[in-house]
Design an enzyme around this catalytic site. Structure first.
Site, PDB file in Angstrom:
ATOM      1  CG  ASP A 125     -39.801  64.523  -3.691  1.00 55.91           C
ATOM      2  OD1 ASP A 125     -38.950  64.609  -2.797  1.00 55.91           O
ATOM      3  OD2 ASP A 125     -40.075  65.474  -4.438  1.00 55.91           O
ATOM      4  CG  ASN A 152     -39.742  63.261   7.285  1.00 57.92           C
ATOM      5  OD1 ASN A 152     -40.397  62.854   8.235  1.00 57.92           O
ATOM      6  ND2 ASN A 152     -39.872  64.478   6.787  1.00 57.92           N
ATOM      7  CG  PHE A 208     -43.682  65.338   9.641  1.00 60.72           C
ATOM      8  CD1 PHE A 208     -44.585  64.308   9.503  1.00 60.72           C
ATOM      9  CD2 PHE A 208     -43.070  65.828   8.490  1.00 60.72           C
ATOM     10  CE1 PHE A 208     -44.882  63.762   8.255  1.00 60.72           C
ATOM     11  CE2 PHE A 208     -43.351  65.294   7.231  1.00 60.72           C
ATOM     12  CZ  PHE A 208     -44.268  64.260   7.119  1.00 60.72           C
ATOM     13  CE1 TYR A 263     -43.233  74.790   5.547  1.00 57.91           C
ATOM     14  CE2 TYR A 263     -42.915  72.590   4.646  1.00 57.91           C
ATOM     15  CZ  TYR A 263     -42.484  73.884   4.814  1.00 57.91           C
ATOM     16  OH  TYR A 263     -41.291  74.290   4.252  1.00 57.91           O
ATOM     17  NE  ARG A 300     -45.595  60.894   3.434  1.00 62.68           N
ATOM     18  CZ  ARG A 300     -45.750  62.138   3.888  1.00 62.68           C
ATOM     19  NH1 ARG A 300     -46.557  62.386   4.916  1.00 62.68           N
ATOM     20  NH2 ARG A 300     -45.104  63.132   3.324  1.00 62.68           N
TER      21      ARG A 300
END
Ligand code: ITT
Length: 194
Positions: free
Chosen positions: A70, A10, A153, A155, A182
Site C-alpha cells: 500500500d 496495479n 506510472f 504521479y 517501493r
C-alpha cells in the site's frame, strides 16, 4: 520452488516488484496467473492496515504466501494529501493517472514552491492464516508543475526525486528500483523471504 503471490492489480507496481524479486529462489505468481479478481475494500486508517487487508485477503483465497503493497504520495503543502487516497484522488468516476496529476497540480496552483513531497510504501508479507510482517520505504522529493518523462506510472512524471534532478518518470526502471520507496520496502522484505 516455493511460490509467492504478488497481490496487486496495479501493473506498474507489479512490474517493479517482479524485477526486485526476480533473482530469489521463489516462483512469483500474479493474481492473473490464478485468475483471481478480488476487490479488497481499502478501509484501513493507515498504509499498514490497508497493506495487511490486501495481503491477508489474497493469502486466504490463494493459500499462498503473499506480498502486498500500500503506497501513496504525501505533499506537505496539502497537509499530506493525497496520502492514503492517492489511487482515488479525484472526485470523478473513471479518473486516470493523468487526471489525478492534473487535479493535484490544480490544487497546488498559487501555493509557494518548492512543493515538498514524499512517496511512502508499506509492504505486508503474510503466510495464509498468519500475521503480516511490515516493511516500509520512503522516497523524498518535490512536485513540479510540468510533466517530465514517460516511464513509471501514477504521479511519477511530476515527482522530482531528491538529489537526482530527474522526475521518477525520467528514471529507467533499474534506477527507480534502487531509489524508490517501493524498492526500499521490497528490498527490506527480501530478508523475510529467505
Ligand atoms: P493495488 O491496491 O491493487 O496494489 P493501487 O494502485 O490501488 O493498486 P494503492 O491503493 O496502494 O494501489 O495506491 C497507490 C497509489 O499511489 C497509486 O495508484 C499511485 O497513484 C500512487 N503511487 C504509489 N507508488 C507510486 C509510484 O511508484 N509512482 C507513482 N505513483 C505512485
Amino acid at each position: 520452488m516455493p511460490k509467492l503471490l504478488i497481490a496487486t492489480s496495479n501493473r506498474g507496481k507489479l512490474e517493479e516488484i517482479q524485477a526486485l524479486l526476480a533473482d530469489l529462489p521463489v516462483t512469483l505468481v500474479t493474481p492473473a496467473d490464478l485468475e483471481l479478481e478480488l476487490h479488497v475494500e481499502e478501509s484501513g486508517a493507515t498504509y499498514a492496515e490497508n497493506a495487511a487487508l490486501k495481503a491477508q485477503s489474497y493469502a486466504r483465497v490463494s493459500g499462498l504466501p503473499t506480498l502486498a503493497d500500500d503506497s501513496g504520495l504525501e505533499v506537505a503543502a496539502l497537509d499530506g494529501a493525497p496520502g492514503l487516497y492517492s489511487a482515488r484522488y479525484m472526485p470523478k468516476k473513471g479518473a486516470t493517472d493523468a487526471d489525478r496529476r492534473t487535479y493535484l497540480l490544480a490544487n497546488l496552483k498559487g501555493l509557494p514552491r518548492p512543493w515538498d513531497a514524499r512517496f511512502i510504501c508499506m509492504v505486508a508479507l503474510t503466510y495464509p492464516g498468519g500475521d503480516p510482517v511490515f516493511y516500509e520505504g520512503i522516497c523524498p522529493g518535490e512536485i513540479i508543475p510540468e510533466e517530465r518523462g514517460a516511464n513509471g506510472f501514477g504521479y511519477d512524471p511530476i515527482f522530482l526525486v531528491s538529489g537526482t534532478g530527474r522526475t521518477m518518470a525520467e528514471l529507467s526502471m533499474d534506477v527507480k528500483n534502487i531509489l524508490s520507496h517501493r524498492a526500499r520496502a521490497v528490498m527490506a522484505a527480501r530478508g523475510g523471504l529467505l
